[in-house]
Design an enzyme around this catalytic site. Sequence first.
Site, PDB file in Angstrom:
ATOM      1  N   ASN A 216      -1.033   3.242  -6.154  1.00  0.00           N
ATOM      2  CA  ASN A 216      -0.673   3.756  -4.833  1.00  0.00           C
ATOM      3  C   ASN A 216      -1.832   4.560  -4.257  1.00  0.00           C
ATOM      4  OD1 ASN A 216       0.049   5.598  -6.914  1.00  0.00           O
ATOM      5  ND2 ASN A 216       1.583   6.600  -5.662  1.00  0.00           N
ATOM      6  N   ILE A 217      -2.001   4.403  -2.953  1.00  0.00           N
ATOM      7  CA  ILE A 217      -3.113   5.020  -2.233  1.00  0.00           C
ATOM      8  C   ILE A 217      -2.525   5.774  -1.043  1.00  0.00           C
ATOM      9  CG2 ILE A 217      -5.296   4.602  -1.029  1.00  0.00           C
ATOM     10  CD1 ILE A 217      -5.394   1.881  -2.614  1.00  0.00           C
ATOM     11  N   GLU A 218      -2.564   7.099  -1.142  1.00  0.00           N
ATOM     12  CA  GLU A 218      -1.944   7.911  -0.093  1.00  0.00           C
ATOM     13  C   GLU A 218      -2.937   8.256   1.009  1.00  0.00           C
ATOM     14  OE1 GLU A 218       0.034  11.073  -2.294  1.00  0.00           O
ATOM     15  OE2 GLU A 218       1.564   9.639  -2.968  1.00  0.00           O
TER      16      GLU A 218
ATOM     17  N   CYS B  77       1.884   1.400  -1.426  1.00  0.00           N
ATOM     18  CA  CYS B  77       2.432   1.408  -2.785  1.00  0.00           C
ATOM     19  C   CYS B  77       1.585   0.548  -3.732  1.00  0.00           C
ATOM     20  CB  CYS B  77       3.845   0.840  -2.800  1.00  0.00           C
ATOM     21  SG  CYS B  77       5.076   1.851  -1.986  1.00  0.00           S
TER      22      CYS B  77
ATOM     23  N   GLU C 261       2.524  -1.601  -6.067  1.00  0.00           N
ATOM     24  CA  GLU C 261       2.940  -3.004  -6.218  1.00  0.00           C
ATOM     25  C   GLU C 261       2.330  -3.855  -5.116  1.00  0.00           C
ATOM     26  OE1 GLU C 261       4.738  -0.256  -6.140  1.00  0.00           O
ATOM     27  OE2 GLU C 261       6.770  -0.583  -6.878  1.00  0.00           O
TER      28      GLU C 261
ATOM     29  N   CYS D 191      10.275   0.504  -4.404  1.00  0.00           N
ATOM     30  CA  CYS D 191      10.909   0.825  -3.119  1.00  0.00           C
ATOM     31  C   CYS D 191      11.353  -0.467  -2.429  1.00  0.00           C
ATOM     32  CB  CYS D 191       9.945   1.611  -2.223  1.00  0.00           C
ATOM     33  SG  CYS D 191       8.689   0.586  -1.424  1.00  0.00           S
TER      34      CYS D 191
ATOM     35  N   CYS E 161       8.555  -2.795  -1.109  1.00  0.00           N
ATOM     36  CA  CYS E 161       7.880  -3.583  -2.158  1.00  0.00           C
ATOM     37  C   CYS E 161       8.776  -4.715  -2.647  1.00  0.00           C
ATOM     38  CB  CYS E 161       7.467  -2.676  -3.315  1.00  0.00           C
ATOM     39  SG  CYS E 161       6.039  -1.654  -2.878  1.00  0.00           S
TER      40      CYS E 161
HETATM   41  N1  THU Z   1       5.338   4.437  -4.533  1.00  0.00           N
HETATM   42  C1  THU Z   1       4.815   3.299  -5.053  1.00  0.00           C
HETATM   43  O1  THU Z   1       3.586   3.184  -5.257  1.00  0.00           O
HETATM   44  N2  THU Z   1       5.662   2.279  -5.344  1.00  0.00           N
HETATM   45  C2  THU Z   1       7.020   2.328  -5.151  1.00  0.00           C
HETATM   46  O2  THU Z   1       7.688   1.318  -5.287  1.00  0.00           O
HETATM   47  C3  THU Z   1       7.648   3.607  -4.817  1.00  0.00           C
HETATM   48  C4  THU Z   1       6.742   4.631  -4.250  1.00  0.00           C
HETATM   49  C5  THU Z   1       4.411   5.546  -4.217  1.00  0.00           C
HETATM   50  C6  THU Z   1       4.278   5.842  -2.750  1.00  0.00           C
HETATM   51  C7  THU Z   1       3.836   7.292  -2.784  1.00  0.00           C
HETATM   52  O3  THU Z   1       2.429   7.322  -2.968  1.00  0.00           O
HETATM   53  C8  THU Z   1       4.490   7.858  -4.027  1.00  0.00           C
HETATM   54  O4  THU Z   1       4.870   6.739  -4.816  1.00  0.00           O
HETATM   55  C9  THU Z   1       5.698   8.713  -3.754  1.00  0.00           C
HETATM   56  O5  THU Z   1       6.600   8.069  -2.916  1.00  0.00           O
END
Ligand code: THU
Length: 136
Positions: A47-49, A58, A60, A89, A92
């Site tokens: 995941n890359i915020e 996300c 995935e 989520c 995804c």
């Molecule tokens: N996140 C994912 O990478 N995959 C998911 O299916 C659920 C959420 C990440 C997004 C965000 O960076 C962090 O988890 C918290 O929501």
Amino acid sequence: MTITQHEKQSLIDLANEARKRAYVPYSKYPVGSALRTKTGKIFTGVNIENAAYPQTMCAERVAIFKAVSEGEKEFEIISVVTDNGGSPCGGCRQVMAEFGLDTIVLLADKNGNLVKETTVKKLLPEAFTPEKLVNK
Ligand code: THU
């Protein structure tokens, strides 16, 4: 193709290793993913915020988009590793469904322990899939 326990664990370990590269300054919730295509190629994602929160991507989807951008669209299995074995989520799940409902999904925790083995079909019942758009 059958997937051995060893291969499943290896996909979990790859995702957990990738997790170290997650960019998560805001949530501090690193997620790693590893996807194996039907041709046997493996793509990882994290995941890359972003400071503009909704622009976050996300893990995935990063793995899936990497695969698709390299010409791979048929997937066998995807692992998702989080601290606590969290489930993908909704967004995804929808992106996974685009490329096949039978893809196996492995959910694991920070120790690399399998928490759940499931499929896209089970995670997203009554999915909206590409076939629904045929002849439109
Ligand atoms: N996140 C994912 O990478 N995959 C998911 O299916 C659920 C959420 C990440 C997004 C965000 O960076 C962090 O988890 C918290 O929501």
